[in-house]
Design a protein around this motif. Sequence first.
Motif, short mmCIF file in Angstrom:
data_model
loop_
_atom_site.label_atom_id
_atom_site.label_comp_id
_atom_site.label_asym_id
_atom_site.label_seq_id
_atom_site.Cartn_x
_atom_site.Cartn_y
_atom_site.Cartn_z
N ASN A 201 20.60 12.58 -3.77
CA ASN A 201 20.40 11.24 -3.45
C ASN A 201 19.01 10.92 -2.74
O ASN A 201 18.75 11.77 -2.02
CB ASN A 201 21.46 10.66 -2.58
CG ASN A 201 21.46 11.38 -1.30
OD1 ASN A 201 21.01 10.99 -0.32
ND2 ASN A 201 22.16 12.54 -0.85
N VAL A 202 18.36 9.81 -2.62
CA VAL A 202 17.46 9.45 -2.14
C VAL A 202 17.29 9.52 -0.66
O VAL A 202 16.38 9.81 -0.04
CB VAL A 202 16.53 8.03 -2.52
CG1 VAL A 202 17.71 6.73 -2.28
CG2 VAL A 202 15.28 7.85 -2.16
N CYS A 203 18.42 9.29 0.01
CA CYS A 203 18.72 9.24 1.23
C CYS A 203 18.39 10.59 1.89
O CYS A 203 17.34 10.65 2.85
CB CYS A 203 20.21 8.59 1.87
SG CYS A 203 20.44 8.50 3.55
N GLY A 206 14.82 12.01 1.43
CA GLY A 206 13.92 11.43 2.17
C GLY A 206 13.63 11.72 3.63
O GLY A 206 12.76 11.99 4.18
N TYR A 211 10.79 14.17 1.36
CA TYR A 211 10.41 13.66 0.28
C TYR A 211 9.96 12.19 0.41
O TYR A 211 10.45 11.32 0.83
CB TYR A 211 11.53 13.44 -0.97
CG TYR A 211 11.32 12.98 -2.04
CD1 TYR A 211 11.18 13.95 -3.14
CD2 TYR A 211 11.09 11.73 -2.51
CE1 TYR A 211 10.94 13.66 -4.48
CE2 TYR A 211 10.69 11.43 -3.84
CZ TYR A 211 10.34 12.59 -4.76
OH TYR A 211 10.27 12.17 -5.98
N GLU A 239 14.64 14.94 -9.42
CA GLU A 239 15.02 13.91 -9.86
C GLU A 239 16.28 13.24 -8.74
O GLU A 239 17.21 13.81 -8.43
CB GLU A 239 16.08 14.04 -11.16
CG GLU A 239 15.24 14.19 -12.24
CD GLU A 239 14.17 13.23 -12.57
OE1 GLU A 239 14.35 12.08 -12.40
OE2 GLU A 239 13.17 13.50 -13.19
N LEU A 240 15.71 11.93 -8.04
CA LEU A 240 16.46 11.44 -7.22
C LEU A 240 17.14 10.30 -7.71
O LEU A 240 16.69 9.47 -8.33
CB LEU A 240 15.61 10.86 -5.95
CG LEU A 240 14.84 11.93 -5.18
CD1 LEU A 240 14.06 11.61 -4.12
CD2 LEU A 240 15.59 13.12 -4.84
N PRO A 242 19.41 6.79 -6.98
CA PRO A 242 19.46 5.68 -6.03
C PRO A 242 20.69 5.32 -5.23
O PRO A 242 21.81 5.62 -6.04
CB PRO A 242 19.06 4.23 -6.76
CG PRO A 242 19.58 4.76 -8.52
CD PRO A 242 19.34 6.13 -8.34
N VAL A 315 12.06 5.85 5.18
CA VAL A 315 12.08 6.31 3.69
C VAL A 315 12.33 4.89 2.83
O VAL A 315 13.05 3.85 3.17
CB VAL A 315 13.16 7.06 3.55
CG1 VAL A 315 13.58 7.30 2.13
CG2 VAL A 315 13.09 8.38 4.36
N ASP A 317 13.75 2.92 0.08
CA ASP A 317 14.86 2.59 -0.10
C ASP A 317 15.99 3.66 0.06
O ASP A 317 16.95 3.92 -0.43
CB ASP A 317 14.88 3.02 -1.92
CG ASP A 317 13.75 2.35 -2.67
OD1 ASP A 317 13.69 1.02 -2.51
OD2 ASP A 317 13.18 3.08 -3.60
N GLY A 318 15.61 4.07 1.23
CA GLY A 318 16.58 5.09 2.10
C GLY A 318 17.79 4.82 2.45
O GLY A 318 18.59 5.44 2.81
#
Length: 549
Positions: A201-203, A206, A211, A239-240, A242, A315, A317-318
Amino acid sequence: MNVNNERYVIGVDFGTLSGRAVVVRVSDGEELGAAVHEYAEGVIETALPGGGTHLGPDWALQSPRDWVDVLRHAVPKALAAAQVPAEQVIGIGTDFTACTILPATADGTPLCETLPDRPHAWPKLWKHHAAQPHADRINALAAERGEPWLPRYGGKISSEWAFAKGLQVLEEDPEVYDRADRWIEAADWIIWQLCGAETRNVCTAGYKAIYQDGGYPSKDFLAALNPAFADFTGKLGQELAPLGGLAGRLTAEAAGWTGLPEGIAVAVGNVDAHVTVAAADAVRPGQMVAIMGTSTCHVMCSDQLAEVPGMCGVVRDGIVPGLWGYEAGQSAVGDIFAWFVDTSVPASYAERAAERGLSLHEHLTELASAQKVGAHGLVALDWQGGNRSVLVDHNLSGVIVGQTLATRPEDVYRALIEATAFGARLIVETFEAAGVPVEEFVVAGGLLKNRFLMQVYSDILRRPLSVIGSDQGPALGSAIHAAVAAGAYADLGEAAAAMGKRETAAYRPDQERADAYDRLYAEYRRLHDHFADGGMHHRLRSIRNEASA
């Protein structure tokens, strides 16, 4: 309302000592049933399970079996308590403490299952601080080289995070490091168990794994730390996914654990503090949410990018897709109060509390609340668990100044409460000085139950406090993410507006007390700045560690 047409989602919050599940109605966020499962192993701090290998200072581990047991026990119990048909559940979402991270094989098997006697094979809990020397090296090298990602983390990365912990594993147990095909956040690992697909996950990537702008720190940078560390990012996944996205569908095995229908939506993994933003319907710029429990995490969204000294990270979109998400925090808050009650209060206080049917915390709170501001003559630093923001140094330690032979337990208890509020004020002021305005301060978490503490925070912050309308903020937030992943809402903003809960300005500052606290806060800042370099704290910790070896 036709209950036969209602849809439901499950939110599961994996905490430090337990996991909880809540069943939530999709249409309005009503929480219909909840259950808690206590971890059998809890926090592993002194020795590995079974009385095995001894752990050194500042270690904190967990067991993956505890996490799976939450799915086996808490989810079915919550579903039974809610008395809703399982076939009307359309999705499940989860959140985790972070950085809680583990080494695993390529198929997701935790290394602690095959190497149970090796400490570094076990998941490192968020409050594992034994990697501080490794974080120090990362920070020094990044500053020396002018790494562009460093300002995004307030100038320092934490010993709690993925790279510091990974470097510790490499240098203290290279065999475990080599056998770890994956270095994966528990937040992503549990999703793997639910849907059979590995996601990142992006959270957590990041905030906890550096990242930024499409990539991790360079191989050249990592090799300069240790040549064998150059390929570390290959263990992290590239690959992250959303937040609010669909990670996959519930497998037959996971359906058997949970009693939920096979094939329902499984939301992308997330962090406990960050999902709480949706639960409080605080997804707009300028709303800072403080999730107050054993520690406090401060998170907020903004449409502006700024460099805030000592923040845990910013971040894209974090927290909410389309906005910059900021995070700061205090490593210990409720833990400080618990430490004091467990170690420093005479038995006579406990006896008196029991006679009145109160907990010791309630008794001390009552006594402390009867005092005028400053009457105890104390000021304290809230560093018993180190400092996460704004100094980013987990080798700092607590300080209490002003004690005399007349000082009583309730005096110290109040001073510690005030110290944590002063720490929160410093964080807010640091954000605003950096050009990130805090327009609303929203409180969530277990410490909401202490009304005196909340009023102290309002007085010290000199601003109203809004409060979340749920006792299960992270679990509700995870459920909201599940509703988005299942397609019930177009995005997190829409879902939060329908399902989130918040009471605005539930506490308001008293002008007289706020003015009195300004004088104490000035003393806190002097004490804070005096000890900020950490010299004495570091030397004392070194002496302790040598004596404990």
